[in-house]
Design a protein around this motif. Structure first.
Motif, PDB file in Angstrom:
ATOM      1  N   ARG A 126       0.847  -1.191   0.000  1.00 43.40           N
ATOM      2  CA  ARG A 126       0.000   0.000   0.000  1.00 43.40           C
ATOM      3  C   ARG A 126       0.881   1.240   0.000  1.00 43.40           C
ATOM      4  O   ARG A 126       1.738   1.396   0.852  1.00 43.40           O
ATOM      5  CB  ARG A 126      -0.901   0.030   1.242  1.00 43.40           C
ATOM      6  CG  ARG A 126      -1.896  -1.108   1.324  1.00 43.40           C
ATOM      7  CD  ARG A 126      -3.000  -0.913   0.314  1.00 43.40           C
ATOM      8  NE  ARG A 126      -4.078  -1.880   0.488  1.00 43.40           N
ATOM      9  CZ  ARG A 126      -4.207  -2.969  -0.250  1.00 43.40           C
ATOM     10  NH1 ARG A 126      -3.357  -3.245  -1.190  1.00 43.40           N
ATOM     11  NH2 ARG A 126      -5.220  -3.773  -0.046  1.00 43.40           N
ATOM     12  N   ASN A 127       0.665   2.104  -0.968  1.00 49.92           N
ATOM     13  CA  ASN A 127       1.317   3.412  -1.038  1.00 49.92           C
ATOM     14  C   ASN A 127       0.310   4.437  -0.549  1.00 49.92           C
ATOM     15  O   ASN A 127      -0.409   5.060  -1.338  1.00 49.92           O
ATOM     16  CB  ASN A 127       1.763   3.719  -2.474  1.00 49.92           C
ATOM     17  CG  ASN A 127       2.838   2.778  -2.943  1.00 49.92           C
ATOM     18  OD1 ASN A 127       3.768   2.498  -2.210  1.00 49.92           O
ATOM     19  ND2 ASN A 127       2.697   2.270  -4.152  1.00 49.92           N
ATOM     20  N   TYR A 128       0.209   4.606   0.761  1.00 47.76           N
ATOM     21  CA  TYR A 128      -0.845   5.445   1.338  1.00 47.76           C
ATOM     22  C   TYR A 128      -0.791   6.893   0.875  1.00 47.76           C
ATOM     23  O   TYR A 128      -1.810   7.566   0.844  1.00 47.76           O
ATOM     24  CB  TYR A 128      -0.802   5.354   2.868  1.00 47.76           C
ATOM     25  CG  TYR A 128      -1.305   4.018   3.358  1.00 47.76           C
ATOM     26  CD1 TYR A 128      -2.654   3.690   3.277  1.00 47.76           C
ATOM     27  CD2 TYR A 128      -0.432   3.061   3.844  1.00 47.76           C
ATOM     28  CE1 TYR A 128      -3.125   2.464   3.706  1.00 47.76           C
ATOM     29  CE2 TYR A 128      -0.883   1.823   4.271  1.00 47.76           C
ATOM     30  CZ  TYR A 128      -2.235   1.529   4.199  1.00 47.76           C
ATOM     31  OH  TYR A 128      -2.705   0.313   4.602  1.00 47.76           O
ATOM     32  N   GLU A 129       0.380   7.368   0.479  1.00 45.93           N
ATOM     33  CA  GLU A 129       0.463   8.737  -0.015  1.00 45.93           C
ATOM     34  C   GLU A 129      -0.262   8.897  -1.338  1.00 45.93           C
ATOM     35  O   GLU A 129      -0.538  10.003  -1.793  1.00 45.93           O
ATOM     36  CB  GLU A 129       1.917   9.216  -0.113  1.00 45.93           C
ATOM     37  CG  GLU A 129       2.737   8.514  -1.170  1.00 45.93           C
ATOM     38  CD  GLU A 129       3.353   7.176  -0.743  1.00 45.93           C
ATOM     39  OE1 GLU A 129       4.087   6.601  -1.561  1.00 45.93           O
ATOM     40  OE2 GLU A 129       3.112   6.720   0.378  1.00 45.93           O
ATOM     41  N   LYS A 130      -0.616   7.805  -1.983  1.00 51.93           N
ATOM     42  CA  LYS A 130      -1.348   7.843  -3.251  1.00 51.93           C
ATOM     43  C   LYS A 130      -2.821   7.475  -3.078  1.00 51.93           C
ATOM     44  O   LYS A 130      -3.531   7.252  -4.049  1.00 51.93           O
ATOM     45  CB  LYS A 130      -0.713   6.868  -4.247  1.00 51.93           C
ATOM     46  CG  LYS A 130       0.779   7.070  -4.416  1.00 51.93           C
ATOM     47  CD  LYS A 130       1.083   7.531  -5.786  1.00 51.93           C
ATOM     48  CE  LYS A 130       2.573   7.565  -5.964  1.00 51.93           C
ATOM     49  NZ  LYS A 130       3.063   8.824  -6.378  1.00 51.93           N
ATOM     50  N   GLN A 131      -3.297   7.385  -1.830  1.00 53.86           N
ATOM     51  CA  GLN A 131      -4.630   6.893  -1.533  1.00 53.86           C
ATOM     52  C   GLN A 131      -5.741   7.697  -2.196  1.00 53.86           C
ATOM     53  O   GLN A 131      -6.769   7.148  -2.575  1.00 53.86           O
ATOM     54  CB  GLN A 131      -4.851   6.845  -0.017  1.00 53.86           C
ATOM     55  CG  GLN A 131      -6.109   6.121   0.384  1.00 53.86           C
ATOM     56  CD  GLN A 131      -6.235   6.008   1.883  1.00 53.86           C
ATOM     57  OE1 GLN A 131      -6.065   6.992   2.589  1.00 53.86           O
ATOM     58  NE2 GLN A 131      -6.522   4.830   2.362  1.00 53.86           N
ATOM     59  N   SER A 132      -5.556   8.971  -2.387  1.00 54.32           N
ATOM     60  CA  SER A 132      -6.615   9.789  -2.985  1.00 54.32           C
ATOM     61  C   SER A 132      -6.708   9.623  -4.499  1.00 54.32           C
ATOM     62  O   SER A 132      -7.651  10.087  -5.125  1.00 54.32           O
ATOM     63  CB  SER A 132      -6.398  11.266  -2.655  1.00 54.32           C
ATOM     64  OG  SER A 132      -5.243  11.749  -3.312  1.00 54.32           O
TER      65      SER A 132
END
Length: 134
Positions: A126-132
């Motif tokens: 998971r790349n949470y900085e890309k979640q949006s």
């Protein structure tokens, strides 16, 4: 409730309220793009409000494999059988596919077992900085 297998007639303002609990949820515009780029989509639309209240998506090679990344029903529409209907309709759409996979939290395993799915191990990144989605 109206169910449809396309995004025809769907506008971003019809997709408000999804991704509940996500720290940086996709915007309705990004949500529409996500639906457009999916191999298969089934939407639940409240006919009275003309609002999408649930959706399920799949990405597939169209031959052997499909992955279901999203099944979501708006909180105020849960426990009405909408999620169940979305899964049944998606499984019908993918009936000719050999393997249909999805990842879920442990508390959802019993829910998906009701559809004949079995628990399996998986790995994720998971790349949470890309979640949006931006």
């Amino acid at each position: 409730m109206l169910y449809q297998n396309s995004i025809e007639g769907i506008e971003p303002e019809m997709l408000v309220g999804f991704f509940d609990g996500w720290p940086t949820p996709p915007s309705p515009e990004t949500h529409l793009k996500l639906l457009k780029n999916s191999s298969t989509v089934v939407l639940a639309i409240d006919k009275d409000t003309d609002r999408v209240v649930g959706f399920i998506t799949a990405v597939s090679d169209g031959v052997l494999s499909a992955y279901i990344p999203f099944l979501e029903v708006l909180p105020e529409y849960k426990n009405r059988g909408i999620g169940k209907e979305l899964v049944h309709r998606m499984m019908a759409e993918l009936a000719e596919i050999y393997m249909i996979d999805l990842c879920c939290d442990d508390d959802l395993v019993p829910y998906y077992k009701r559809f004949g799915m079995i628990k399996a191990n998986g790995m994720l990144l998971r790349n949470y900085e890309k979640q949006s989605g931006i």
